[in-house]
Design a protein around this motif. Structure first.
Motif, PDB file in Angstrom:
ATOM      1  N   PHE A  46       0.933  -1.511  -0.198  1.00 30.02           N
ATOM      2  CA  PHE A  46      -0.065   0.268   0.364  1.00 30.02           C
ATOM      3  C   PHE A  46       0.846   1.117  -0.318  1.00 30.02           C
ATOM      4  O   PHE A  46       1.817   1.690   0.505  1.00 30.02           O
ATOM      5  CB  PHE A  46      -0.942  -0.436   1.240  1.00 30.02           C
ATOM      6  N   ALA A  47       0.181   2.280  -0.768  1.00 29.01           N
ATOM      7  CA  ALA A  47       0.794   3.590  -0.956  1.00 29.01           C
ATOM      8  C   ALA A  47       1.421   3.755  -1.907  1.00 29.01           C
ATOM      9  O   ALA A  47       1.931   2.372  -2.414  1.00 29.01           O
ATOM     10  CB  ALA A  47       2.261   3.927   0.460  1.00 29.01           C
ATOM     11  N   HIS A  48       2.058   4.854  -2.950  1.00 32.02           N
ATOM     12  CA  HIS A  48       2.183   4.727  -3.778  1.00 32.02           C
ATOM     13  C   HIS A  48       3.660   4.157  -4.431  1.00 32.02           C
ATOM     14  O   HIS A  48       3.891   3.810  -5.535  1.00 32.02           O
ATOM     15  CB  HIS A  48       2.636   6.368  -4.299  1.00 32.02           C
ATOM     16  N   ASP A  49       4.514   3.612  -3.407  1.00 33.10           N
ATOM     17  CA  ASP A  49       5.334   3.594  -3.121  1.00 33.10           C
ATOM     18  C   ASP A  49       5.648   1.294  -2.952  1.00 33.10           C
ATOM     19  O   ASP A  49       6.588   0.980  -2.996  1.00 33.10           O
ATOM     20  CB  ASP A  49       7.057   3.757  -2.435  1.00 33.10           C
ATOM     21  N   GLY A  50       4.391   1.573  -2.652  1.00 30.02           N
ATOM     22  CA  GLY A  50       4.037  -0.337  -1.819  1.00 30.02           C
ATOM     23  C   GLY A  50       4.675  -0.804  -0.879  1.00 30.02           C
ATOM     24  O   GLY A  50       5.339  -1.549   0.005  1.00 30.02           O
ATOM     25  N   VAL A  51       5.165  -0.057  -0.241  1.00 21.47           N
ATOM     26  CA  VAL A  51       6.497  -0.129   1.053  1.00 21.47           C
ATOM     27  C   VAL A  51       5.185  -0.482   1.865  1.00 21.47           C
ATOM     28  O   VAL A  51       6.026  -1.099   2.893  1.00 21.47           O
ATOM     29  CB  VAL A  51       6.812   1.566   1.521  1.00 21.47           C
ATOM     30  N   PHE A  52       4.656  -0.466   2.376  1.00 20.21           N
ATOM     31  CA  PHE A  52       2.917  -0.961   4.053  1.00 20.21           C
ATOM     32  C   PHE A  52       2.637  -2.098   3.549  1.00 20.21           C
ATOM     33  O   PHE A  52       1.834  -2.407   1.988  1.00 20.21           O
ATOM     34  CB  PHE A  52       2.109  -0.052   4.477  1.00 20.21           C
ATOM     35  N   ASP A  53       2.703  -3.401   3.998  1.00 16.33           N
ATOM     36  CA  ASP A  53       2.338  -4.681   3.970  1.00 16.33           C
ATOM     37  C   ASP A  53       0.859  -4.696   4.128  1.00 16.33           C
ATOM     38  O   ASP A  53       0.276  -5.207   3.249  1.00 16.33           O
ATOM     39  CB  ASP A  53       3.231  -5.633   4.344  1.00 16.33           C
ATOM     40  N   THR A  54       0.560  -4.098   5.185  1.00 14.15           N
ATOM     41  CA  THR A  54      -1.233  -3.808   5.631  1.00 14.15           C
ATOM     42  C   THR A  54      -1.831  -2.592   5.767  1.00 14.15           C
ATOM     43  O   THR A  54      -0.278  -0.958   5.503  1.00 14.15           O
ATOM     44  CB  THR A  54      -0.631  -4.723   6.545  1.00 14.15           C
ATOM     45  N   LEU A  55      -2.549  -1.791   5.165  1.00 17.27           N
ATOM     46  CA  LEU A  55      -3.208  -0.635   5.369  1.00 17.27           C
ATOM     47  C   LEU A  55      -3.014  -0.781   7.032  1.00 17.27           C
ATOM     48  O   LEU A  55      -2.941   0.622   8.008  1.00 17.27           O
ATOM     49  CB  LEU A  55      -4.531  -0.548   5.430  1.00 17.27           C
ATOM     50  N   PHE A  56      -2.950  -1.564   8.151  1.00 15.06           N
ATOM     51  CA  PHE A  56      -3.366  -1.850   9.257  1.00 15.06           C
ATOM     52  C   PHE A  56      -1.973  -0.819   9.067  1.00 15.06           C
ATOM     53  O   PHE A  56      -1.497   0.423  10.573  1.00 15.06           O
ATOM     54  CB  PHE A  56      -3.070  -2.950  10.359  1.00 15.06           C
ATOM     55  N   ASN A  57      -0.722  -1.018   9.252  1.00 18.00           N
ATOM     56  CA  ASN A  57       0.952  -0.429   9.621  1.00 18.00           C
ATOM     57  C   ASN A  57       0.741   0.448   8.577  1.00 18.00           C
ATOM     58  O   ASN A  57       1.985   1.379   9.460  1.00 18.00           O
ATOM     59  CB  ASN A  57       1.918  -1.951   8.855  1.00 18.00           C
ATOM     60  N   PHE A  58       0.006   0.799   7.835  1.00 18.78           N
ATOM     61  CA  PHE A  58      -0.061   2.455   7.338  1.00 18.78           C
ATOM     62  C   PHE A  58      -0.872   3.336   8.001  1.00 18.78           C
ATOM     63  O   PHE A  58       0.061   4.113   7.904  1.00 18.78           O
ATOM     64  CB  PHE A  58      -0.470   2.079   6.063  1.00 18.78           C
TER      65      PHE A  58
END
Length: 272
Positions: free
Chosen positions: A121-133
């Motif tokens: 997730f995020a524009h660079d795919g750095v987050f594995d889950t929305l929870f961590n984002f």
């Protein structure tokens, strides 16, 4: 290089594409509200009403979802306002992204080994889950339960196509008197009344292949000009062994064509 005419054709084609229904949403276009665990219905209230964006804005202010929004207000935000995972500003302005289809991006895990699904997730795919984002410095939730609820809501977000689109109920001699059969047909009719779907029936009616289009009030137009509308109860009562009918929710604007005029030429199917 595509010509202007080719680009115009491409644009016209792209505008016909839609997101599929979200399988995590209830068939009546509401959000699940389980008694325990992440709760999308509760997450919607937090998303829309609570100022979780650093205590200043609601999620819905930028990622507009109510009523039936795509998850973006369409604005471009200066990079200095947006913080990366390390807390530093983004190096460039960003358009606020839409949030439809987030459920399709799950599956990416930050662990060793081949990743076979998920995009991050995020524009660079750095987050594995929305929870961590949602745990980053950008947000001010009271606890992890609120983060889980908002994550569940975003994953179940309405895509613009109702969940009952594509939902089918096939009625045969053994199921026509089953309570769940009637309940599902009533659900489809209620969704058609609310303009979330259009409803068609196809199958064998009185030994003939026929089609029907829901016109409201429990009544269906037949595929033969001059025939009186038929009630849903009459359709069910007609079902016998070898004379089965299938009720299907279809996208808005497609019911008449799918149900009673397959080539959309104005002449009903049983009259051709």
């Amino acid at each position: 290089k595509p010509t202007e005419a080719e680009m115009a054709k491409f644009e016209a084609f792209i505008k016909t594409l839609t997101f599929p229904p979200n399988p995590l949403q209830n068939l009546d276009r509401t959000y699940p509200s389980p008694s325990s665990g992440p709760n999308p219905a509760r997450g919607e209230r937090i998303f829309v009403n609570d100022r979780t964006d650093r205590g200043a804005l609601t999620c819905n202010f930028c990622h507009t979802t109510v009523p039936f929004g795509t998850g973006t207000n369409g604005l471009i935000i200066p990079g200095q306002v947006l913080l990366m995972a390390n807390g530093r500003p983004e190096p460039q302005p960003m358009k606020i992204p839409q949030l439809r289809g987030m459920y399709q991006k799950t599956g990416y895990l930050r662990e060793a080994g081949k990743q076979l699904s998920g995009y991050g997730f995020a524009h660079d795919g750095v987050f594995d889950t929305l929870f961590n984002f949602l745990k980053t410095i950008n947000f001010t939730f009271r606890n992890d339960q609120e983060r889980r609820d908002v994550e569940a809501y975003v994953l179940a977000l309405d895509t613009g196509i109702a969940p009952s689109v594509g939902f089918q109920v096939t009625v045969n001699d053994a199921t026509k008197s089953v309570t769940s059969t009637t309940a599902n047909i009533m659900l489809l009719m209620s969704q058609a009344e609310k303009k979330n779907v259009e409803l068609v029936v196809k199958g064998i009616f009185q030994t003939q292949t026929r089609g029907f289009f829901y016109i409201g009030g429990g009544m269906f137009q037949t595929d033969r000009n001059g025939e009186a509308p038929i009630s849903w109860q009459t359709l069910l009562q007609s079902v016998t062994k070898g004379n089965e009918l299938t009720f299907t929710g279809v996208p808005i604007g497609n019911g008449r064509r799918i149900g009673i005029d397959h080539n959309d030429n104005g002449i009903l199917d049983a009259d051709e």
